[in-house]
Design a protein around this motif. Structure first.
Motif, mmCIF file in Angstrom:
data_model
loop_
_atom_site.group_PDB
_atom_site.id
_atom_site.type_symbol
_atom_site.label_atom_id
_atom_site.label_comp_id
_atom_site.label_asym_id
_atom_site.label_seq_id
_atom_site.Cartn_x
_atom_site.Cartn_y
_atom_site.Cartn_z
ATOM 1 N N ALA A 169 17.392 -17.686 27.222
ATOM 2 C CA ALA A 169 18.396 -18.681 26.838
ATOM 3 C C ALA A 169 19.274 -18.187 25.702
ATOM 4 C CB ALA A 169 17.717 -19.983 26.449
ATOM 5 N N VAL A 170 20.578 -18.359 25.856
ATOM 6 C CA VAL A 170 21.544 -18.030 24.803
ATOM 7 C C VAL A 170 22.392 -19.253 24.440
ATOM 8 C CG1 VAL A 170 21.654 -15.562 25.267
ATOM 9 C CG2 VAL A 170 23.162 -17.116 26.529
ATOM 10 N N GLY A 171 22.034 -20.398 24.966
ATOM 11 C CA GLY A 171 22.689 -21.657 24.628
ATOM 12 C C GLY A 171 21.635 -22.733 24.485
ATOM 13 N N MET A 172 21.913 -23.735 23.657
ATOM 14 C CA MET A 172 20.920 -24.778 23.408
ATOM 15 C C MET A 172 21.564 -26.156 23.367
ATOM 16 S SD MET A 172 18.353 -25.325 20.131
ATOM 17 C CE MET A 172 17.301 -23.941 20.549
ATOM 18 N N PRO A 218 20.272 -16.265 6.786
ATOM 19 C CA PRO A 218 19.855 -17.277 5.800
ATOM 20 C C PRO A 218 20.552 -18.625 5.997
ATOM 21 C CG PRO A 218 20.152 -15.169 4.716
ATOM 22 C CD PRO A 218 20.657 -15.002 6.113
ATOM 23 N N ILE A 219 21.808 -18.605 6.424
ATOM 24 C CA ILE A 219 22.515 -19.865 6.663
ATOM 25 C C ILE A 219 21.874 -20.617 7.817
ATOM 26 C CG2 ILE A 219 24.701 -20.841 7.492
ATOM 27 C CD1 ILE A 219 26.163 -18.817 5.818
ATOM 28 N N MET A 220 21.492 -19.897 8.874
ATOM 29 C CA MET A 220 20.854 -20.563 10.010
ATOM 30 C C MET A 220 19.475 -21.090 9.636
ATOM 31 S SD MET A 220 23.083 -20.738 12.285
ATOM 32 C CE MET A 220 22.016 -21.444 13.558
ATOM 33 N N LYS A 221 18.769 -20.389 8.766
ATOM 34 C CA LYS A 221 17.469 -20.897 8.310
ATOM 35 C C LYS A 221 17.651 -22.160 7.480
ATOM 36 C CE LYS A 221 14.885 -16.563 8.443
ATOM 37 N NZ LYS A 221 14.156 -15.538 7.660
ATOM 38 N N PHE A 222 18.696 -22.189 6.639
ATOM 39 C CA PHE A 222 19.002 -23.391 5.866
ATOM 40 C C PHE A 222 19.335 -24.549 6.808
ATOM 41 C CE2 PHE A 222 22.199 -26.179 3.984
ATOM 42 C CZ PHE A 222 21.532 -26.610 2.839
ATOM 43 N N ARG A 223 20.122 -24.255 7.828
ATOM 44 C CA ARG A 223 20.484 -25.298 8.798
ATOM 45 C C ARG A 223 19.250 -25.792 9.539
ATOM 46 N NH1 ARG A 223 25.534 -24.077 12.509
ATOM 47 N NH2 ARG A 223 26.546 -24.510 10.517
ATOM 48 N N GLY A 269 25.214 -20.286 15.971
ATOM 49 C CA GLY A 269 25.781 -19.575 14.840
ATOM 50 C C GLY A 269 25.600 -18.068 14.860
ATOM 51 N N ALA A 270 25.974 -17.442 15.970
ATOM 52 C CA ALA A 270 25.780 -15.994 16.080
ATOM 53 C C ALA A 270 26.529 -15.218 15.015
ATOM 54 C CB ALA A 270 26.225 -15.521 17.471
ATOM 55 N N GLN A 271 27.597 -15.785 14.477
ATOM 56 C CA GLN A 271 28.393 -15.072 13.473
ATOM 57 C C GLN A 271 27.995 -15.423 12.038
ATOM 58 O OE1 GLN A 271 29.898 -12.755 14.708
ATOM 59 N NE2 GLN A 271 30.011 -13.439 16.814
ATOM 60 N N TYR A 272 27.045 -16.358 11.886
ATOM 61 C CA TYR A 272 26.599 -16.713 10.543
ATOM 62 C C TYR A 272 25.449 -15.806 10.102
ATOM 63 C CZ TYR A 272 29.237 -21.072 10.958
ATOM 64 O OH TYR A 272 30.237 -21.996 11.110
ATOM 65 N N LEU A 275 24.720 -11.512 22.423
ATOM 66 C CA LEU A 275 23.732 -12.236 23.219
ATOM 67 C C LEU A 275 22.332 -12.078 22.632
ATOM 68 C CD1 LEU A 275 25.083 -11.257 26.741
ATOM 69 C CD2 LEU A 275 25.305 -13.493 25.639
ATOM 70 N N THR A 276 22.030 -10.912 22.095
ATOM 71 C CA THR A 276 20.725 -10.692 21.462
ATOM 72 C C THR A 276 20.541 -11.612 20.266
ATOM 73 O OG1 THR A 276 20.662 -8.387 22.192
ATOM 74 C CG2 THR A 276 19.262 -8.989 20.313
ATOM 75 N N ARG A 277 21.583 -11.747 19.444
ATOM 76 C CA ARG A 277 21.501 -12.673 18.300
ATOM 77 C C ARG A 277 21.309 -14.109 18.777
ATOM 78 N NH1 ARG A 277 25.741 -9.431 16.586
ATOM 79 N NH2 ARG A 277 27.309 -11.036 16.961
#
Length: 391
Positions: free
Chosen positions: A278-281, A366-371, A360-363, A247-249
Motif C-alpha cells: 500500500a502507498v495510499g491510506m 520527524p514531522i510525520m512522527k509528530f503528526r 507526507g512523502a516530502q516531509y 513509492l518506497t517512502r
C-alpha cells in the motif's frame, strides 16, 4: 507530489539550448522517446505513448479501443470528472457505478450495470488505492468488455506484483502537478497490444501519416493533436528516477501511520486490495461526526468534502449537454441514461465516513512522527471513541 529541482532544470535547459522543442525533431534520440522506453520498462508494458494530459490519455485509449457512439462505459461515482467526460469525447456515454469501502469501483455493481450497450469498464485507482483488478478482469472477459485503467492518481503503485496501468487492455496515467510524477500537465497511454497502440498513436497526432511509424496493417486515420513537446519529455525523463524512491517512502509511512489505528475503536483502515504494498491510506469511521471532526485535522481530508471528485458535483454530466446538440452523445444512446442520486447512497455514505490520510512523502520523518502522535491524541478525544492511549 514529487520534488522538482535541479535535475529537471538541467534537462529543460538542454532542450532550450538545443533549440529542438518538437518531440519528433530528434527521432528516437529525443527525451520524450527515451522517457517512453524507460517508462514502459518500469511499468512492465510493451508500449507507452506520451500525450498532453491524463484526460486525453483516457480519450485516446477509448478511441483506440473502438469505443464510440451508442456505447456505454462504466465509471465509478468517485473519481475526477475527466473519467466520466472522456467517454463523451468519443461519442459514448458514462454509466455511473457505486464504489465499495476500498474507495474503488464495486465489482458487484459493475455486474448490475452491464447492458447490451456496455463496451468498456474504466476502473480508477483513486488516491494511490488499487482496484480489485482480478475480479474486474474476470467480469470483463466474461462479457467481452474492454478494460481501460485510469491509473492517473496511482502511477507506479502495484497490484499483486504488477503495476496498475499495465493490467487492462489499454490504460492511462497523468503527469498533472499533483501526481506521483509531474510535468505540470501531461499523460500517457499504456498497452501491451500492438494494434491498440497503433490506433492511439494515430489518434493523438494529425501528422501521423508523415512520421514513418509502423502501422501494423491498421487503416490510416487522424484525429486530434495531443502531442507533447520535448520540454514535457525532458521533465518526465528527469522525474522517472524519483518514482521508486517516492513509492518506497510512501510504503514505509503507510506502515507507520497504520499502527495508530490498529486498536482504535470506531475507526478502521479502509480495505486495500494489496495491503502489503500500500502507498495510499484512507480510514473509515463508524460515525459520520467523527469523520467530520478528523477531516479538520492537518493531514486528513473527509472525502465527501472533496467535491471535485464526488459525482453529485459533476454538473457537466448531470446536464447531459455537449458543445453542440447535434454532437451530444446522449442522443446516440440506445436507452435513457439516468443519474439519480438515490441510486448512489452507498457511495455517499462511504465518502461521508471516510478520510484520506496524507502520508507526507516530502516531509521529514520527524514531522510525520509528530503528526502520528497528534492523530493518536485526537483519536482519544473523538466523540464516541474511547479506549487505551495510542502512542
Amino acid at each position: 507530489m514529487p520534488r522538482v529541482g535541479f535535475k529537471e532544470l538541467f534537462r529543460l535547459g538542454h532542450v532550450v539550448a538545443d533549440g529542438q522543442l518538437l518531440r519528433y525533431a530528434k527521432g528516437d534520440r529525443g527525451y520524450t522517446s527515451r522517457f517512453e522506453n524507460a517508462f514502459a520498462e518500469t511499468m512492465g508494458v510493451e508500449h507507452v505513448l506520451t500525450v498532453n494530459s491524463g484526460t486525453n490519455a483516457l480519450v485516446a485509449a477509448l478511441a483506440a479501443a473502438g469505443i464510440g457512439p451508442g456505447d456505454e462505459v462504466l465509471v465509478p461515482a468517485y473519481t475526477w470528472v475527466s473519467t466520466a467526460i472522456a467517454p463523451m469525447a468519443v461519442g459514448a456515454v458514462p454509466v455511473l457505478v457505486n464504489i465499495d469501502e476500498s474507495l474503488t469501483i464495486d465489482p458487484e455493481d459493475i455486474e448490475r450495470n452491464i447492458t447490451p450497450q456496455t463496451k468498456a469498464i474504466m476502473p480508477v485507482h483513486m488516491l494511490n488505492l488499487v482496484c480489485d483488478m482480478d475480479r474486474i478482469m474476470q467480469i470483463a472477459r466474461a462479457h467481452d468488455l474492454k478494460v481501460i485503467e485510469d491509473a492517473c492518481q496511482a502511477i507506479g503503485a502495484t497490484y499483486k506484483g504488477r503495476r496498475v496501468g499495465s493490467i487492462g487492455d489499454i490504460n492511462a496515467v497523468s503527469f498533472n502537478h499533483y501526481k506521483n510524477m509531474t510535468s505540470g500537465e501531461g499523460g500517457a497511454v499504456l498497452t501491451n497490444d500492438d494494434r491498440l497502440f497503433t490506433r492511439a498513436r494515430m489518434f493523438h497526432d494529425p501528422g501521423n501519416f508523415i512520421r514513418g511509424h509502423e502501422r501494423n496493417n491498421e487503416p490510416l486515420f487522424s484525429c486530434l493533436n495531443m502531442r507533447v513537446s520535448e520540454l514535457t519529455g525532458a521533465m518526465l525523463d528527469a522525474q522517472l528516477a524519483r518514482l521508486e524512491p517516492l513509492l518506497t517512502r510512501l510504503r514505509r509511512r503507510h506502515r507507520m501511520m497504520a499502527e495508530v489505528f490498529e486498536d482504535a475503536p470506531g475507526v478502521r483502515l479502509s480495505p486495500h486490495h494489496d495491503p502489503e504494498n500500500a502507498v495510499g491510506m484512507a480510514v473509515m469511521f463508524d460515525r459520520e461526526a467523527d469523520a467530520r471532526a478528523f477531516g479538520q485535522l492537518r493531514g486528513f481530508e473527509r472525502l465527501i468534502e472533496t467535491d471535485r471528485h464526488v459525482f453529485t458535483n459533476w454538473e457537466v454530466i448531470f446536464s447531459k449537454r455537449w458543445f453542440d446538440p447535434r454532437m451530444n452523445p446522449y442522443q446516440w444512446a440506445k436507452r435513457d441514461i439516468e443519474y439519480r442520486v438515490e441510486d448512489f447512497e452507498k457511495t455517499l455514505d462511504i465518502l461521508r465516513r471516510t478520510c484520506r490520510v496524507a502520508l507526507g512523502a516530502q516531509y521529514p520523518l520527524p514531522i510525520m512522527k509528530f503528526r502520528r502522535r497528534a492523530v493518536a491524541r485526537a483519536l482519544q478525544r473523538a466523540p464516541g471513541i474511547s479506549g487505551k492511549a495510542l502512542a
